[in-house]
Design an enzyme around this catalytic site. Structure first.
Site, short mmCIF file in Angstrom:
data_model
loop_
_atom_site.label_atom_id
_atom_site.label_comp_id
_atom_site.label_asym_id
_atom_site.label_seq_id
_atom_site.Cartn_x
_atom_site.Cartn_y
_atom_site.Cartn_z
N CYS A 1 28.09 20.20 143.89
CA CYS A 1 28.78 18.70 144.15
C CYS A 1 29.44 18.28 145.08
O CYS A 1 29.89 19.28 145.95
CB CYS A 1 29.59 18.49 143.00
SG CYS A 1 28.79 18.89 141.24
N GLY B 1 24.64 17.26 146.81
CA GLY B 1 23.70 17.24 145.49
C GLY B 1 22.84 15.78 145.42
O GLY B 1 23.46 14.89 146.00
N ASN C 1 33.95 19.15 141.66
CA ASN C 1 33.02 20.45 142.48
C ASN C 1 33.59 21.79 142.32
O ASN C 1 34.79 21.96 142.38
CB ASN C 1 33.01 19.97 143.90
CG ASN C 1 32.52 21.05 144.94
OD1 ASN C 1 32.84 21.05 145.81
ND2 ASN C 1 31.38 21.59 144.22
N GLY C 2 32.60 22.35 141.69
CA GLY C 2 32.88 23.98 141.34
C GLY C 2 32.58 24.32 140.15
O GLY C 2 31.68 23.77 139.33
N TYR D 1 26.53 27.63 155.97
CA TYR D 1 25.30 26.95 155.58
C TYR D 1 25.71 25.54 155.24
O TYR D 1 25.23 24.39 155.73
CB TYR D 1 24.35 27.48 154.81
CG TYR D 1 23.30 26.86 154.30
CD1 TYR D 1 22.36 26.06 155.01
CD2 TYR D 1 23.23 26.35 152.89
CE1 TYR D 1 21.16 25.13 154.48
CE2 TYR D 1 22.08 25.36 152.35
CZ TYR D 1 21.46 24.91 153.22
OH TYR D 1 20.52 24.12 152.69
#
Ligand code: SF4
Length: 473
Positions: free
Chosen positions: A20, A49, A123-124, A263
């Site tokens: 996310c 996302g 996010n996570g 990345y």
């Protein structure tokens, strides 16, 4: 031979995927168009996302939410943004695998309890999320999604603390996992990171407005200035009075996800005071020092290997050549899975330039190998273009373990480095040689002012695996 299967397969990269991206803005000045700024911020975070996106605005106590499946540009148009008036907003983009992709899981999550309205974006991944959910359900809580975010929302609602901000702190003290959160109440915007700071979250400023976002590239797109990162274990509250900071837990060793540098984050983002592009270039330089290969040209696998290849070429003195072209117009293309098309799958995205590659000893550079499928196909393609030798150089260590902290790494049995040793991987993908960057080399190339999680390389999980639920399940 034609495959009878009618199901479609997706042409996707063999890469880790982020779960996310989050964005939030608080604008004391009524003239600020928070919906449009959030839309632009989410646009910059789209790489984090692509399954769903949403924006919730707060118009002096009145909340208005719009979210849907798809890309930011497809979900929002002028009319939808025009309807989202307010002085504060929270936005979210979400990635998920098909199994868990559904509208109920789109964020931000908007909840209402006796304490008031709360919009929350996350996010996570919580390592104890499944357990917490079970406990809450056994006490009567009803869930509408499979999101960890909803676990947090329930904990806030049930907290003995009257105030939502205090309830949020109380809920963070009860959970274990990776979370970078942006939340909004009637009175304020909040941003928080887990005690180890696995996932990024930064604070920016635009005039009188404060902004929080997963990456600083979301500030650049709206002309905001990056002030600092939210610290691990910190809860930042933004309201009409400005910005205040508290820590809801004692300081722990920071364990930022090193894959954000390798990345995932955009190269123009700055995390922990280090630019991502320059970090990747240093990984390429370090890789050159660790390699012992004679070659004529350095060729990146576009676009993931470009920056590391530049660093490797500079350090080794071997000329950099753009020997593979990327079709810029292939986004998420779905094709019928005939055998012929399967073999051509990588060619839809990548095409080698024979005039550059023919007769050359090529060092092919990429940033990581997850399952090995793409590497195998790219190497075959470069050989077919006439390369004399193909040496694969990877600017990160072998990914041997799955991630439980918010990154989709695939299951362990699908990770090629978990199944084969170095020679086995080299043979499987068909390279003349294979060099990975060492963990020490990776950490040496990073100049960031934080500690790192390297669990997907060494299996040393900083906060364990919890119930063993993978972040993408
Ligand atoms: Fe990042 Fe790997 Fe740690 Fe997951 S396990 S947080 S991908 S470094």
């Amino acid at each position: 031979m034609t495959c009878k299967c009618s199901q479609q397969i997706e042409v996707s990269q063999d890469k880790m995927e982020e779960e996310c991206g989050v964005f939030g803005i608080y604008a004391p000045n009524n003239g600020t168009d928070v919906a449009n700024l959030t839309y632009l911020g989410l646009h910059a975070l789209q790489h984090r996302g692509q399954e769903s996106a949403g924006i919730c605005v707060n118009n002096h106590g009145e909340f208005n939410l719009h979210k849907d499946m798809g890309l930011v540009t497809n979900i929002f148009d002028e009319d939808k943004l025009e309807a989202l008036k307010g002085h504060a907003a929270v936005g979210h983009v979400r990635y998920s695998t098909t199994g868990s992709s559904m509208m109920a899981n789109a964020q931000p999550l908007l909840t209402n309890s006796i304490k008031g309205d709360l919009a929350i974006a996350h996010n996570g991944n919580l390592v104890d999320g499944a357990e917490m959910r079970k406990n809450l359900e056994s006490q009567g809580s009803i869930f509408h999604s499979t999101l960890d975010t909803e676990v947090i929302a329930h904990l806030v609602a049930r907290s003995f603390k009257d105030d939502i901000t205090e309830g949020l702190k109380h809920s963070f003290q009860q959970i274990t996992g990776a979370f970078s959160i942006v939340a909004m109440t009637e009175d304020c915007l909040m941003a928080a990171r887990d005690p180890q700071g696995f996932r990024p979250l930064s604070i920016g400023k635009l005039g009188d407005s404060y902004i929080v976002a997963s990456e600083t590239c979301a500030f650049d797109i709206i002309g905001a200035e990056h002030i600092r990162d939210v610290k691990p274990g910190e809860l930042v509250v933004i309201d009409d009075e400005g910005i205040t900071s508290t820590f809801y837990t004692e300081r722990k060793a920071s364990k930022f996800c090193v894959f954000e540098y390798i990345y995932f984050s955009r190269p123009d983002s700055v995390i922990a005071n280090q630019n991502v592009h320059l970090a990747r270039k240093d990984m390429g330089r370090q890789l050159a020092r660790e390699m012992d290969v004679e070659a004529d040209i350095v060729v990146p696998v576009p676009s993931s290997g470009i920056t590391a290849a530049l660093g490797l070429a500079e350090e080794s003195g071997i000329p950099y050549q753009k020997g593979i072209l990327r079709n810029r117009y292939v986004g998420r293309t779905f094709i019928q899975p005939t055998q012929e098309i399967r073999d051509l799958k990588v060619r839809i995205k990548l095409n080698p330039i024979e005039d550059i590659i023919e007769g050359q000893r090529v060092i092919l550079v990429d940033d990581s190998i997850v399952r090995g499928t793409t590497s195998q196909q790219v190497i075959r393609m470069v050989r077919e273009a006439g390369a004399a030798e193909v040496h694969l150089a990877i600017s990160s260590p072998p990914v041997q373990y799955s991630c439980y902290y918010g990154m989709d790494t695939s299951r362990r049995q699908e990770l090629i480095a978990a199944q084969h040793d170095l020679d086995g991987i080299r043979d499987h993908i068909g390279a003349d040689s294979l060099t990975y960057l060492s963990i020490e080399g990776l950490l040496n190339s990073l100049d960031a002012d934080c500690g790192f999680c390297t669990a997907c390389f060494d299996g040393d999980y900083p906060i364990g695996k919890g119930t063993g639920k993978l972040s993408f399940e």
